[in-house]
Design a protein around this motif. Sequence first.
Motif, PDB file in Angstrom:
ATOM      1  N   VAL A 244       0.885  -1.121   0.015  1.00 18.50           N
ATOM      2  CA  VAL A 244      -0.034  -0.056  -0.027  1.00 18.50           C
ATOM      3  C   VAL A 244       0.959   1.322   0.023  1.00 18.50           C
ATOM      4  O   VAL A 244       1.831   1.279   0.660  1.00 18.50           O
ATOM      5  CB  VAL A 244      -0.834  -0.097   1.249  1.00 18.50           C
ATOM      6  CG1 VAL A 244      -1.706   1.372   1.357  1.00 18.50           C
ATOM      7  CG2 VAL A 244      -2.007  -1.191   1.133  1.00 18.50           C
ATOM      8  N   ARG A 245       0.431   2.082  -0.801  1.00 17.65           N
ATOM      9  CA  ARG A 245       1.081   3.509  -0.797  1.00 17.65           C
ATOM     10  C   ARG A 245      -0.124   4.569  -0.487  1.00 17.65           C
ATOM     11  O   ARG A 245      -0.763   4.665  -1.485  1.00 17.65           O
ATOM     12  CB  ARG A 245       1.828   3.854  -2.077  1.00 17.65           C
ATOM     13  CG  ARG A 245       3.176   2.841  -2.382  1.00 17.65           C
ATOM     14  CD  ARG A 245       3.842   3.629  -3.570  1.00 17.65           C
ATOM     15  NE  ARG A 245       5.309   2.745  -3.715  1.00 17.65           N
ATOM     16  CZ  ARG A 245       6.067   2.928  -4.799  1.00 17.65           C
ATOM     17  NH1 ARG A 245       5.626   3.777  -5.692  1.00 17.65           N
ATOM     18  NH2 ARG A 245       6.958   2.111  -4.676  1.00 17.65           N
ATOM     19  N   PRO A 246      -0.368   5.092   0.454  1.00 19.94           N
ATOM     20  CA  PRO A 246      -1.608   5.851   0.936  1.00 19.94           C
ATOM     21  C   PRO A 246      -1.517   7.034  -0.394  1.00 19.94           C
ATOM     22  O   PRO A 246      -0.372   7.591  -0.714  1.00 19.94           O
ATOM     23  CB  PRO A 246      -1.083   6.677   2.097  1.00 19.94           C
ATOM     24  CG  PRO A 246      -0.292   5.672   2.684  1.00 19.94           C
ATOM     25  CD  PRO A 246       0.629   5.011   1.720  1.00 19.94           C
ATOM     26  N   GLY A 247      -2.939   7.287  -0.831  1.00 18.30           N
ATOM     27  CA  GLY A 247      -2.975   8.281  -2.144  1.00 18.30           C
ATOM     28  C   GLY A 247      -2.981   7.655  -3.286  1.00 18.30           C
ATOM     29  O   GLY A 247      -3.542   8.074  -4.305  1.00 18.30           O
ATOM     30  N   ALA A 248      -2.211   6.517  -3.481  1.00 14.90           N
ATOM     31  CA  ALA A 248      -2.485   5.698  -4.766  1.00 14.90           C
ATOM     32  C   ALA A 248      -3.397   4.623  -4.677  1.00 14.90           C
ATOM     33  O   ALA A 248      -3.572   3.874  -3.490  1.00 14.90           O
ATOM     34  CB  ALA A 248      -1.054   5.010  -5.142  1.00 14.90           C
ATOM     35  N   THR A 249      -4.211   4.139  -5.547  1.00 14.84           N
ATOM     36  CA  THR A 249      -5.073   3.190  -5.505  1.00 14.84           C
ATOM     37  C   THR A 249      -4.273   1.665  -5.566  1.00 14.84           C
ATOM     38  O   THR A 249      -4.897   0.928  -4.614  1.00 14.84           O
ATOM     39  CB  THR A 249      -5.930   3.119  -6.691  1.00 14.84           C
ATOM     40  OG1 THR A 249      -6.577   4.389  -6.716  1.00 14.84           O
ATOM     41  CG2 THR A 249      -6.978   2.006  -6.643  1.00 14.84           C
ATOM     42  N   GLY A 250      -3.052   1.456  -6.114  1.00 15.57           N
ATOM     43  CA  GLY A 250      -2.403   0.191  -6.210  1.00 15.57           C
ATOM     44  C   GLY A 250      -1.957  -0.142  -7.621  1.00 15.57           C
ATOM     45  O   GLY A 250      -1.682   0.745  -8.442  1.00 15.57           O
ATOM     46  N   LYS A 251      -1.557  -1.311  -7.528  1.00 20.77           N
ATOM     47  CA  LYS A 251      -1.121  -1.912  -8.836  1.00 20.77           C
ATOM     48  C   LYS A 251      -2.268  -2.601  -9.531  1.00 20.77           C
ATOM     49  O   LYS A 251      -3.280  -3.013  -8.910  1.00 20.77           O
ATOM     50  CB  LYS A 251       0.122  -2.642  -8.636  1.00 20.77           C
ATOM     51  CG  LYS A 251       1.227  -1.900  -8.070  1.00 20.77           C
ATOM     52  CD  LYS A 251       2.457  -3.095  -8.007  1.00 20.77           C
ATOM     53  CE  LYS A 251       3.792  -2.126  -7.343  1.00 20.77           C
ATOM     54  NZ  LYS A 251       4.815  -3.113  -7.423  1.00 20.77           N
ATOM     55  N   VAL A 252      -1.988  -3.297 -10.878  1.00 20.75           N
ATOM     56  CA  VAL A 252      -3.009  -3.954 -11.570  1.00 20.75           C
ATOM     57  C   VAL A 252      -3.045  -5.237 -10.731  1.00 20.75           C
ATOM     58  O   VAL A 252      -1.963  -5.977 -10.496  1.00 20.75           O
ATOM     59  CB  VAL A 252      -2.639  -4.218 -12.890  1.00 20.75           C
ATOM     60  CG1 VAL A 252      -3.462  -5.128 -13.630  1.00 20.75           C
ATOM     61  CG2 VAL A 252      -2.382  -2.911 -13.652  1.00 20.75           C
TER      62      VAL A 252
END
Length: 562
Positions: free
Chosen positions: A353-361
């Motif tokens: 998890v990276r806060p602010g990013a939705t994530g990876k495929v």
Amino acid sequence: MQLSPSAHVDTFCRDNLPPPGLWPELVFDLPELHYPDRLNAATRLLDGAVQRWGADRRCVLSPSSSWTYGQLLEHANQVAGVLIERGVVPGNRVLLRGPNNPWLVASWFGVLKAGAVAVATMPMLRAHELSKIVEGSRPTLALTDHRYAEELHALPGLPVLRYGGDDPDDLTALAAAMPTRFDDVLTAADDVALLAFTSGTTGRPKATMHFHRDLLAIADTFSRYVLRPRPDDLFAGSPPLAFTFGLGGLVVFPMHAGAATLLLEQCGPIELIERAAEHGVSVLFTAPTAYRSILGSDRRALLSGLRRAVSAGEALPASVAEEFHAATRRWLIDGIGGTEMLHVFISAADSDVRPGATGKVVPGFRATVLDAEGHPVPDGVPGLLAVKGPTGCRYLADERQASYVRDGWNLTGDTYVRDADGYFTFQARSDDMIVSAGYNIAGPEVEEVLMCHPDVLECAVVAAPDQTRGSIVAAYVVLRPGVVGDSAKVTELQDFAKGMAAPYKYPRRVEFLDELPRNPSGKLQRFLLRQRAAASVSIGSGPTIIAGARRWPEARPPRVSR
């Protein structure tokens, strides 16, 4: 595109699939996604669970009941028997209406077992909204909770079977007289299993068509690789089962893993977390707004009892993700999905998890960012999110298919940025980008800034017409209890925004509301805010407008017949 021979006697769904040239490209990159040509999802999810884990395993709970896998299987078999007795044939559509409870799940499985097509509807919809769904899907029969039957009885020509009451013709009474064994119809893996109608939009609703294999594919991608449920988990959540976020999170994923689900008919965020703690829920599905409400209450400590918490339905603010982590030492699982794709296709969990990013495929899917001409853009450049995988958009007889699917890609309508590490970060809905005096301003970016103000409970930002700038940023703000929304507070919020972001992004119009408009699934209805903003065109610099606080008309619960 080569479809397997259909088991449907009523060929309505196959006849109304999009033309082959407008289908998305489907990819099956994982070994789990290679399904047999003949497949009934109910057989795999329910009968298969009994065979693997036993009939006595707990399965579907409610505040007043608890069914084992064996009991759910028997009830679903009996519902299928009732449907056959009532003349339902494979391929017929069966409309489902009711709140989240065990008999709705039994009805849903019974429809699939009979080879019919489930058309689940939001329980808060009224007759005029249901009439559009009935017109589009042409159901043969409706199964409804007896408390929600009135709106269906207002629709002429649709036979209705009620459940949960004391009528001798009640579905539960009819089912009790049926055998507890049923030979499931051996549907094709690419026979349509459900029609899911899109929510949160205006005009004619779009029906998305999903196959039996699609129901397994969402479990063999997002659930298997990101959520990672355990057989001893207990799921719960707020989304209705008619919302595909709820169907996956509260039925498909737990059944696929041999876990159990707690179904709650109607509850706000605080009651949701209290019920979850009371029953020992370990996996929770709800929207960012609900997590923020819980974190801001005296019940925030109850979140620590969760093993997994999933957020979807709208963008998750980084501040909420970080506050959840501070309270629980666990990360929220953010994700973007959609009715057209059935469930989540970009996400991240745990240390990813990276806060602010939705994530990876999500494994099994592919995603890219395109410009307006359909060409990939470099990392770091905003563009249109495009996705493909084992599921994809297939609208029922709808010319809007050509807008959603282009060159094999599903265009979700979201503006995203991908970074060099493969993380996707939400910028705005493509129609939420505000162009003001030549500047492109992402509404959610301004929302994120305003949400950092301690007095702001919720907010939404849209474009408001302006004769000089073209558009200005209009912010609709819900303040925390006890905070006064006056001109001084407007100036304070505007100065706060200027201090945290480029000054041209600050909201030139601020309006305080008691609540933001949401549909029955809890999704923000931005189109209502756009209509409100468009009702008053500002001139010149765009004056600040403060309206008296108001409540949006809520979808009223149906009258309950006793």
